[in-house]
Design a protein around this motif. Structure first.
Motif, mmCIF file in Angstrom:
data_model
loop_
_atom_site.group_PDB
_atom_site.id
_atom_site.type_symbol
_atom_site.label_atom_id
_atom_site.label_comp_id
_atom_site.label_asym_id
_atom_site.label_seq_id
_atom_site.Cartn_x
_atom_site.Cartn_y
_atom_site.Cartn_z
ATOM 1 N N LYS A 24 3.725 1.041 2.348
ATOM 2 C CA LYS A 24 2.681 1.833 2.658
ATOM 3 C C LYS A 24 2.859 3.222 3.379
ATOM 4 O O LYS A 24 2.564 4.276 2.800
ATOM 5 C CB LYS A 24 1.712 0.888 3.617
ATOM 6 C CG LYS A 24 0.946 -0.279 3.111
ATOM 7 C CD LYS A 24 0.223 -0.903 4.214
ATOM 8 C CE LYS A 24 -0.432 -2.323 3.526
ATOM 9 N NZ LYS A 24 -1.300 -3.291 4.537
ATOM 10 N N ASP A 25 3.936 3.224 3.983
ATOM 11 C CA ASP A 25 4.639 4.268 4.643
ATOM 12 C C ASP A 25 5.012 5.470 3.726
ATOM 13 O O ASP A 25 4.748 6.545 3.517
ATOM 14 C CB ASP A 25 5.690 3.982 5.768
ATOM 15 C CG ASP A 25 5.191 3.339 6.907
ATOM 16 O OD1 ASP A 25 3.693 3.532 7.158
ATOM 17 O OD2 ASP A 25 5.942 2.934 7.644
ATOM 18 N N ARG B 192 2.193 7.150 1.486
ATOM 19 C CA ARG B 192 1.586 8.423 2.187
ATOM 20 C C ARG B 192 2.359 9.683 1.886
ATOM 21 O O ARG B 192 1.724 10.691 2.065
ATOM 22 C CB ARG B 192 1.502 8.024 3.782
ATOM 23 C CG ARG B 192 0.673 6.949 4.131
ATOM 24 C CD ARG B 192 0.488 6.867 5.478
ATOM 25 N NE ARG B 192 -0.341 5.518 6.037
ATOM 26 C CZ ARG B 192 0.465 4.327 6.417
ATOM 27 N NH1 ARG B 192 1.746 4.526 6.620
ATOM 28 N NH2 ARG B 192 -0.376 3.296 6.763
ATOM 29 N N ALA C 94 1.902 6.847 -5.657
ATOM 30 C CA ALA C 94 1.365 6.588 -4.269
ATOM 31 C C ALA C 94 0.626 5.277 -4.760
ATOM 32 O O ALA C 94 0.218 4.025 -4.108
ATOM 33 C CB ALA C 94 0.449 7.349 -3.836
ATOM 34 N N GLU D 249 1.398 1.501 -3.125
ATOM 35 C CA GLU D 249 0.270 0.630 -2.464
ATOM 36 C C GLU D 249 -0.036 -0.577 -2.878
ATOM 37 O O GLU D 249 -0.354 -1.752 -2.178
ATOM 38 C CB GLU D 249 -1.179 1.522 -2.291
ATOM 39 C CG GLU D 249 -1.134 2.637 -1.494
ATOM 40 C CD GLU D 249 -2.109 3.738 -1.560
ATOM 41 O OE1 GLU D 249 -2.997 3.453 -2.550
ATOM 42 O OE2 GLU D 249 -2.432 4.700 -0.847
#
Length: 782
Positions: free
Chosen positions: A215-216, A219, A225, A229
Motif C-alpha cells: 500500500k505504501d 502511493r 498503483a 493495491e
C-alpha cells in the motif's frame, strides 16, 4: 502469448543483482535463544521464526505480481547458526572469490558474525555437536560415504500444498489451538501445538507486513498503483482466510515456500503437482472472466522469477557436491491422478510456456509421462527442451508407480499422485519425510580399496580392512569377495553415522512450521523430525555404477579371462596412475566394452553391484522407523568424488570425474548411440532407483530444427516409457558455445545447462565441472 514488459524488467533486475551473505536472521535467532534459554527447543525454534517473520527487512519491486522473500536482497546466502556455521568464520574472506558459488560479504556482517553470532553458538549448533560426538567416525569414512544434512535442516520434502490452500495460516492456527485443549496430551504434544500456533501467528504478521508495504509503495508509484493495491488486498486476505482466486492462491503458495526456507534454510522444498491443485482456482477465474490465460501466465512467470531468488549457501567443500545452487523447487506436471486417470490441463501448458519464455534454472520443471500421455503435451515439452534450458526433465509413471507400491509399500492413491523433490528424488505429496539426501556412497572408492589392501591409491593411507589385493587374487570371484567386504564395512559405518545425524535433527532442529503442513503430524502432535509423517524413508545414492561396471569388466576380461595383464601389473599401473603403463591403459580403454552400449554382460555388472548394495541396505531401519532405499544420481558429486578416487582399471586417470548423472554411461564411452544407452539403462532394475535415478543425455540443437526432428524425439521418449526407465533429461547445446562461454563468461551470463538433475548457469560453475559437461557425448541423431 508473449512475455510481458513487466516480466522482462523483473528478470533483468534480478540477474543484475549480486549475491551477498546475510546474517540478519541469524542475529534475530541468536537474540531469541539468548532470552529463552530455559524453554524447550521446539518453542525456541518457533519463537525464532516468529521474530524473523515480524522483524526481517522486506522489500518489493513495483513491477511484481507475487511478493515475498526471506531477505531484502535477491539470492542472498542466509546463515543459520542453530544448524551450523563453524566453516563460515574461516571462509568470510574467501567467500567472494572462491571458484564455486561465491558470495559478497559486507564488513559489518563479518563483525556481527564474529562478535555476536559465533561466540553464542560455539559448540551448540548441529554441526558442532555432531563433530564433537561423531566427527572422528565421519572423517574416517568420508572418502567412501559422504554423510549429508550435518550442518543444515532437512529439506527434500513436498508439503501438503492443497491443505495449505484449503486452510491458510489462520485455519491451521485455529486447528492447533483446538487440539491444544486435548485431555490426554503429553508435555511434548502440548509444546508442539503451542509451537505451531506461534509460527502461524508469525506467518499472518508476515503477510500483513507485505500488505502494508505494498500500500505504501502504491502511493508513490502511479504506473503500477492499481496492481500494487490489488496485491496488498491479496496479502491481507490470505492472512485472514484461505485464498479464493488464482492470484491469491499463487501468492499464498509462494509465502508457504518462503517461510519453509526461513525456518529450515535447506534445499529441495518442492511444490509438487501445481497444475493439479491450482487448477480449480484457475478454472473458476477463467470461467467467470476474472482473469484471462495471458493474465494467468504473467502471474505464473512472476512466481517463476521468485523461485530463482532463493539460494542455499554451502561451505566451499559442499559447493563442489551441489554446484550452481540446486535449491530444488521441483514442479511436476502431467502424469496420472490419484485414481489412475491421465492428468493434464491448461496449467500444464502454461507452466511449460513460462519455462520456454524465461529459461531460468528454477523451478526444476518435470513432466510425468506414461503410455496415455497426449502427443500434444509430449511434443510441446520437447519443443521447450529444444530451447536449451535443460528443462523439462521427464519421469516415467510406468516405471515409478509400481516400484513405489511394491518395494516401498506406498498406498496406491499416494503412488499414483507421486511428485519429485529436489533434483530427481521421488516422493509422495504432503505426507512423507523421505530424507532422500541422507548419504552418497562412492562404490568406486570401495572398489579401489578392495584392489589395494584397503589402502588409498592417492595417499597410501589405510582406510578400510585389508582383504587382499589384485596381485593376490587368483580369480575374479576372489576380487568380487573383497569388493563385497569393503562395501559391507563402510555401509555399516555409514548407517551408524546417518543415525547420529537424525538424532541430532530430532534434538536440535524440530520444525513446527513444516510439520503443520505434513499429514499426520498435526493430528498426532508429533514433529516431522521425530517421525510424525505418514511415510518415513531414508535415501542413499549409489555413486557410480557405470564406472564400477567398466572397471570390473576390464579386470574380468584383461586380467582373469584373457590374461593379457597380470593382477600385479594392473595394480602397479593403478598405483602409478598408468605412468609407464600406457599399453595397459590403451587396452583398458579400447579393447574392453563399456556400459551404455547395449552390451548385456557389462550392463549386468552395474546392476549386480547396485543390487548388492541395496540388498544390504534393506537390513536397516532409520531412527523414524522407516526403511533405507537407494537412488542413482549425483547432483554434481561425480566431480569431487572423482577427485578422491585413484586411477581405475577402465583407464580413467586419478582424480578425474566419475560418470555424470547416476544411470548415465561414462562420458565419451557410449559409442553406439542414444537407443543403445536406453537399452543399457533399462537393465538397471527400478528397485535400485526408488529414491530417484538420473539419466543425462546431450543433443545438438539442429536435431530439433524441423517438425520431423521433434516427432522423432517424441518417439524416442515413447521408447523411454516402454522400456520403463524412471528418468531422462537433456542438454541441447553446442560444445562450441560452451567453450566460448568459458572464454567470455560476461557474454554468456544467462546460459543455462543441465548438470545432474538440475539446471544451473553455466558460467557460475567451477571450471572442472564445466569441462565435464563439455566432454559429455553429443548426439545428432537417434
Amino acid at each position: 502469448m508473449k512475455m510481458s514488459e513487466r516480466i522482462k524488467i523483473l528478470k533483468k533486475k534480478m540477474l543484475a543483482q549480486k549475491r551477498y551473505m546475510s546474517v540478519e536472521q541469524a542475529l534475530l535467532t541468536t537474540d531469541v535463544y539468548k532470552k529463552n534459554e530455559e524453554k524447550p527447543v521446539i518453542i525456541k525454534r518457533a519463537l525464532a521464526l516468529q521474530a524473523a517473520l515480524e522483524k526481517i527487512e522486506i522489500a518489493v519491486e513495483p513491477e511484481e505480481m507475487i511478493v515475498g522473500n526471506r531477505t531484502r536482497g535477491v539470492r542472498f546466502g542466509v546463515v543459520s547458526p542453530e544448524s551450523g556455521g563453524s566453516w563460515i568464520d574461516g571462509e568470510l574472506t574467501t567467500l567472494p572469490n572462491r571458484p564455486q558459488d561465491p558470495f559478497q560479504v559486507h564488513a559489518k556482517d563479518i563483525d556481527d558474525y564474529r562478535e555476536i553470532i559465533k561466540p553464542y553458538w560455539q559448540d551448540k549448533s548441529l554441526e558442532d555437536i555432531l563433530q564433537k560426538r561423531y566427527g572422528r567416525e565421519l572423517a574416517a569414512i568420508s572418502k567412501v560415504a559422504k554423510i549429508n544434512q550435518t550442518d543444515h535442516s532437512q529439506g527434500h520434502i513436498c508439503p501438503d500444498c492443497l491443505l495449505w490452500l484449503e486452510k491458510g495460516p489462520a485455519g491451521i492456527k485455529e486447528q492447533a489451538q483446538r487440539l491444544t485443549g486435548g485431555q490426554s496430551l503429553t508435555r511434548e504434544q502440548r509444546e508442539f501445538y503451542k509451537s505451531v500456533v506461534i509460527v502461524m501467528d508469525g506467518m499472518q504478521t508476515f503477510m500483513l507486513r507485505y500488505s502494508i508495504l505494498l500500500k505504501d509503495t502504491a502511493r508513490v508509484n502511479g504506473k503500477f498503483a492499481s496492481s500494487l493495491e490489488k496485491m496488498a488486498d491479496n496479502c491481507e486476505n490470505i492472512a485472514k482466510r484461505p485464498p479464493e482466486n488464482f492470484h491469491e492462491a499463487v501468492q499464498s503458495l509462494w509465502f508457504l515456500f518462503v517461510v519453509l526456507q526461513m525456518e529450515s534454510n535447506a534445499s529441495s522444498f518442492s511444490p509438487g503437482r501445481m497444475d493439479r491443485y491450482l487448477y480449480s482456482f484457475y478454472k473458476n477465474d477463467i470461467d467467470n472472466s476474472i482473469i484471462s490465460a495471458d493474465d494467468a501466465l504473467e502471474i505464473i512467470e512472476c512466481l517463476w522469477l521468485k523461485f530463482n531468488q532463493i539460494v542455499y549457501m554451502r561451505n566451499e567443500g559442499s559447493a563442489k557436491y551441489f554446484a550452481g545452487f540446486p535449491i530444488g523447487f521441483n514442479i511436476a506436471i502431467g502424469g496420472l491422478d490419484e485414481y489412475g486417470n491421465t492428468a493434464e490441463n491448461d496449467l500444464s501448458y502454461l507452466f511449460l510456456k513460462a519455462q520456454e519464455d524465461l529459461g531460468l534454472p528454477q523451478p526444476n520443471l518435470s513432466v510425468r509421462l506414461n503410455k496415455n500421455t497426449s502427443q500434444k503435451l509430449l511434443q510441446y515439452a520437447v519443443k521447450v527442451v529444444a530451447k536449451g534450458s535443460g528443462m523439462p526433465q521427464f519421469f516415467n509413471d510406468e516405471a515409478i508407480i509400481e516400484t513405489m507400491m511394491n518395494d516401498l509399500k506406498i498406498e496406491k492413491k499416494d503412488a499414483w499422485d507421486y511428485a519429485i523433490v529436489g533434483c530427481v528424488e521421488l516422493t509422495t505429496q504432503g505426507n512423507n519425510l523421505g530424507w532422500s539426501d541422507a548419504a552418497m556412497f562412492n562404490m568406486n572408492k570401495a572398489l579401489e580399496l578392495a584392489m589395494n589392501h584397503g589402502r588409498c591409491l592417492l595417499t597410501g593411507k589405510q582406510l578400510g580392512p585389508d582383504m587382499g589385493g589384485l596381485e593376490r587374487f587368483s580369480s575374479y570371484e576372489e576380487l568380487e569377495k573383497a569388493f563385497a567386504a569393503q562395501i559391507d564395512y563402510f555401509l555399516e559405518k555409514m548407517i551408524m553415522a546417518c543415525e547420529e545425524v537424525e538424532k541430532g535433527h530430532m534434538a536440535l532442529l524440530p520444525s513446527p512450521f513444516l510439520s503443520a503442513v505434513i499429514d499426520n503430524c498435526l493430528a498426532n502432535g508429533v514433529d516431522v523430525t521425530a517421525g510424525g509423517a505418514k511415510y518415513n524413508l531414508s535415501g542413499v545414492q549409489i555413486i557410480q555404477a557405470a564406472n564400477v561396471a567398466d572397471s570390473m569388466a576390464a579386470l574380468k576380461q584383461l586380467v582373469y579371462d584373457e590374461k593379457h595383464v597380470s593382477g600385479a601389473e594392473m595394480l602397479n599401473a593403478l598405483q602409478n596412475d598408468f605412468n609407464g603403463f600406457e599399453i595397459v591403459r590403451t587396452m583398458a580403454e579400447n579393447k574392453v566394452p563399456k556400459y551404455g552400449n547395449d552390451i548385456e554382460w557389462v550392463d549386468n555388472i552395474a546392476a549386480k553391484w547396485a543390487h548388492y548394495f541395496r540388498e544390504k541396505l534393506t537390513h536397516y531401519k532409520n531412527c523414524r522407523g522407516g526403511i533405507y532405499h537407494t537412488g542413482m544420481y549425483t547432483v554434481s558429486a561425480h566431480v569431487p568424488m572423482g577427485e578422491n578416487v585413484g586411477a581405475s582399471p577402465d583407464g580413467r586417470l586419478a582424480g578425474k570425474p566419475l560418470a555424470d548423472g547416476g544411470m548415465s554411461p561414462v562420458y565419451g564411452c557410449d559409442k553406439n548411440g542414444p537407443t543403445a544407452v536406453l537399452q543399457s539403462v533399462s537393465r538397471l532394475d527400478n528397485v535400485l532407483t526408488s529414491n530417484g535415478g538420473l539419466l543425462n543425455m546431450k543433443f545438438l540443437p539442429e536435431f530439433f530444427a524441423t517438425e520431423e526432428g521433434i516427432e522423432k524425439f517424441s518417439m524416442f521418449l515413447r521408447a523411454f516409457v516402454d522400456l520403463k526407465i524412471p528418468h531422462i533429461q537433456f542438454n541441447v547445446v553446442h560444445r562450441e558455445d560452451l567453450l566460448k562461454a568459458q572464454k567470455e563468461p560476461e557474454k554468456y551470463s544467462s546460459l543455462t545447462v543441465r548438470v545432474a538433475g538440475y539446471t544451473a548457469y553455466f558460467t557460475e560453475l567451477d571450471r572442472k565441472l564445466q569441462d565435464e559437461i563439455i566432454a559429455r557425448t553429443e548426439y545428432s541423431a537417434i
